[in-house]
Motif scaffolding. Structure first.
Motif, PDB file in Angstrom:
ATOM      1  N   GLU A 163     -10.869  51.706  87.929  1.00 32.65           N
ATOM      2  CA  GLU A 163     -11.035  51.510  86.487  1.00 32.65           C
ATOM      3  C   GLU A 163     -10.035  50.491  85.953  1.00 32.65           C
ATOM      4  OE1 GLU A 163     -11.150  53.990  82.254  1.00 32.65           O
ATOM      5  OE2 GLU A 163     -10.724  55.049  84.132  1.00 32.65           O
ATOM      6  N   PHE A 164      -8.784  50.597  86.396  1.00 28.69           N
ATOM      7  CA  PHE A 164      -7.763  49.652  85.947  1.00 28.69           C
ATOM      8  C   PHE A 164      -8.146  48.224  86.314  1.00 28.69           C
ATOM      9  CE2 PHE A 164      -3.874  47.220  86.897  1.00 28.69           C
ATOM     10  CZ  PHE A 164      -3.276  47.227  85.648  1.00 28.69           C
ATOM     11  N   LEU A 165      -8.605  48.030  87.543  1.00 31.05           N
ATOM     12  CA  LEU A 165      -8.953  46.682  87.999  1.00 31.05           C
ATOM     13  C   LEU A 165     -10.225  46.168  87.318  1.00 31.05           C
ATOM     14  CD1 LEU A 165      -8.174  47.120  91.805  1.00 31.05           C
ATOM     15  CD2 LEU A 165      -6.855  45.783  90.147  1.00 31.05           C
ATOM     16  N   MET A 166     -11.203  47.053  87.089  1.00 30.72           N
ATOM     17  CA  MET A 166     -12.439  46.603  86.451  1.00 30.72           C
ATOM     18  C   MET A 166     -12.221  46.240  84.989  1.00 30.72           C
ATOM     19  SD  MET A 166     -15.476  48.935  88.142  1.00 30.72           S
ATOM     20  CE  MET A 166     -16.800  47.972  87.378  1.00 30.72           C
ATOM     21  N   ARG A 167     -11.270  46.897  84.336  1.00 29.37           N
ATOM     22  CA  ARG A 167     -10.964  46.539  82.947  1.00 29.37           C
ATOM     23  C   ARG A 167     -10.260  45.185  82.872  1.00 29.37           C
ATOM     24  NH1 ARG A 167     -12.223  50.340  79.338  1.00 29.37           N
ATOM     25  NH2 ARG A 167     -12.448  52.508  80.018  1.00 29.37           N
ATOM     26  N   THR A 172      -3.648  41.079  89.135  1.00 22.90           N
ATOM     27  CA  THR A 172      -2.686  42.098  88.713  1.00 22.90           C
ATOM     28  C   THR A 172      -1.732  42.378  89.870  1.00 22.90           C
ATOM     29  OG1 THR A 172      -4.211  43.863  89.371  1.00 22.90           O
ATOM     30  CG2 THR A 172      -4.235  43.201  87.073  1.00 22.90           C
ATOM     31  N   SER A 173      -0.464  42.459  89.561  1.00 19.23           N
ATOM     32  CA  SER A 173       0.554  42.677  90.588  1.00 19.23           C
ATOM     33  C   SER A 173       0.623  44.148  90.986  1.00 19.23           C
ATOM     34  CB  SER A 173       1.922  42.231  90.067  1.00 19.23           C
ATOM     35  OG  SER A 173       2.357  43.102  89.033  1.00 19.23           O
ATOM     36  N   LYS A 174       1.295  44.402  92.121  1.00 17.74           N
ATOM     37  CA  LYS A 174       1.503  45.785  92.547  1.00 17.74           C
ATOM     38  C   LYS A 174       2.262  46.568  91.484  1.00 17.74           C
ATOM     39  CE  LYS A 174       1.541  45.272  97.593  1.00 17.74           C
ATOM     40  NZ  LYS A 174       2.352  45.425  98.818  1.00 17.74           N
ATOM     41  N   LEU A 175       3.264  45.927  90.872  1.00 18.51           N
ATOM     42  CA  LEU A 175       4.058  46.612  89.851  1.00 18.51           C
ATOM     43  C   LEU A 175       3.203  47.009  88.661  1.00 18.51           C
ATOM     44  CD1 LEU A 175       6.746  47.626  88.809  1.00 18.51           C
ATOM     45  CD2 LEU A 175       7.220  45.322  87.927  1.00 18.51           C
ATOM     46  N   GLU A 176       2.331  46.118  88.204  1.00 14.84           N
ATOM     47  CA  GLU A 176       1.448  46.445  87.077  1.00 14.84           C
ATOM     48  C   GLU A 176       0.547  47.629  87.432  1.00 14.84           C
ATOM     49  OE1 GLU A 176      -0.046  42.767  84.600  1.00 14.84           O
ATOM     50  OE2 GLU A 176      -0.032  42.241  86.713  1.00 14.84           O
ATOM     51  N   ILE A 177       0.041  47.621  88.649  1.00 14.14           N
ATOM     52  CA  ILE A 177      -0.831  48.711  89.078  1.00 14.14           C
ATOM     53  C   ILE A 177      -0.062  50.022  89.126  1.00 14.14           C
ATOM     54  CG2 ILE A 177      -2.203  49.599  91.003  1.00 14.14           C
ATOM     55  CD1 ILE A 177      -2.941  46.653  91.608  1.00 14.14           C
ATOM     56  N   LEU A 178       1.143  49.998  89.682  1.00 13.35           N
ATOM     57  CA  LEU A 178       1.962  51.209  89.741  1.00 13.35           C
ATOM     58  C   LEU A 178       2.252  51.753  88.352  1.00 13.35           C
ATOM     59  CD1 LEU A 178       4.550  50.319  92.536  1.00 13.35           C
ATOM     60  CD2 LEU A 178       2.828  52.119  92.631  1.00 13.35           C
ATOM     61  N   GLU A 179       2.538  50.873  87.403  1.00 11.75           N
ATOM     62  CA  GLU A 179       2.872  51.296  86.043  1.00 11.75           C
ATOM     63  C   GLU A 179       1.708  52.001  85.361  1.00 11.75           C
ATOM     64  OE1 GLU A 179       4.017  47.657  84.225  1.00 11.75           O
ATOM     65  OE2 GLU A 179       6.125  47.861  84.776  1.00 11.75           O
ATOM     66  N   HIS A 180       0.475  51.594  85.701  1.00 15.45           N
ATOM     67  CA  HIS A 180      -0.691  52.114  84.986  1.00 15.45           C
ATOM     68  C   HIS A 180      -1.463  53.192  85.742  1.00 15.45           C
ATOM     69  CE1 HIS A 180      -0.044  48.362  82.721  1.00 15.45           C
ATOM     70  NE2 HIS A 180      -0.645  48.995  81.725  1.00 15.45           N
ATOM     71  N   VAL A 181      -1.329  53.229  87.057  1.00 16.99           N
ATOM     72  CA  VAL A 181      -2.148  54.143  87.854  1.00 16.99           C
ATOM     73  C   VAL A 181      -1.347  55.315  88.427  1.00 16.99           C
ATOM     74  CG1 VAL A 181      -3.711  54.314  89.847  1.00 16.99           C
ATOM     75  CG2 VAL A 181      -3.742  52.267  88.396  1.00 16.99           C
ATOM     76  N   TRP A 182      -0.059  55.089  88.659  1.00 18.73           N
ATOM     77  CA  TRP A 182       0.798  56.148  89.170  1.00 18.73           C
ATOM     78  C   TRP A 182       1.725  56.643  88.064  1.00 18.73           C
ATOM     79  CZ3 TRP A 182      -1.646  53.124  92.540  1.00 18.73           C
ATOM     80  CH2 TRP A 182      -2.029  53.668  93.776  1.00 18.73           C
TER      81      TRP A 182
END
Length: 225
Positions: free
Chosen positions: A159-163, A169-179
């Protein structure tokens, strides 16, 4: 600014029209869902005030139909229903805000002005990338007609990536929003979950939607790969 008020209680509709006109808005009225949907389709409105319990077609259906037609006019839903699931249903179908009756007129106007400031940006209820679809309200992911079973974490990552389709998107951005506690999480866990996701949404279909951008992060192709 043009406002469409769809409300079957005629006294309330008239009061809203007079009050909003006094604030400088141009206001049209509809008293049922069928007329409301027609006017919303045909008129160039800046915002719609939409009751839920309407004759002919419910406010839920009106909102759902407009979003399905990619009409992104801001929608403020009104309802006597104050349950949290009622509000969630309205927002999941594409409404931008929700106000329960009885409501403060001052708050209504403030919320309308806030919606007008945001404008009519694209806010689909179902996310799409080619034939890859994700429905947040139903927790459903599919490639075409084939439903894909994802874990909650995989679903949140997709969902985060499809939005942010076509964005890197960096690993850090993903960690901040998904974990939850990204500062205590090994960044390599993102790579692991990207691998899990690829094996479910891409590999069985010969696609490459989920792409690695070396040294930068990941990107979900807006065309579905």
């Amino acid at each position: 600014m043009r406002v469409l008020v769809v409300e079957d209680e005629r006294r309330l509709a008239g009061a809203l029209q007079r009050g909003l006109q006094a604030e400088g808005f141009a206001v049209d009225l509809a008293y049922d869902g069928v007329d409301g949907l027609h006017l919303a389709r045909e008129g160039e409105y800046d915002v719609v005030v939409l009751d839920i319990m309407l004759p002919g077609l419910s406010g839920y259906r009106v909102c759902q139909q407009l979003r399905a037609e990619e009409n992104w006019v801001p929608i403020l839903m009104l309802s006597a229903k104050d349950g949290e699931y009622d509000q969630a249903d309205g927002l999941d179908l594409g409404a931008d805000d929700y106000l329960t009756k009885p409501f403060s007129y001052v708050v209504l106007v403030a919320r309308l002005r806030a919606l007008l400031r945001r404008g009519a940006s694209r806010r689909p209820a179902v996310l799409r990338a080619g034939d890859l679809t994700l429905d947040p309200s139903k927790r459903r992911v599919a490639r075409g007609d084939v439903e894909i079973d994802l874990t909650p974490r995989e679903f949140a990552l997709l969902e985060f990536l499809m939005r942010r389709a076509d964005e890197v998107t960096s690993k850090l951005e993903i960690l901040e929003h998904v974990w939850d506690s990204y500062d205590n999480t090994d960044p390599n866990v993102v790579e692991v979950y990207v691998g899990y996701l690829r094996r479910k949404i891409d590999t069985p279909y010969g696609r490459t939607a989920l792409q690695t951008v070396r040294g930068a992060g990941y990107r979900l192709a807006g065309d579905g790969g």
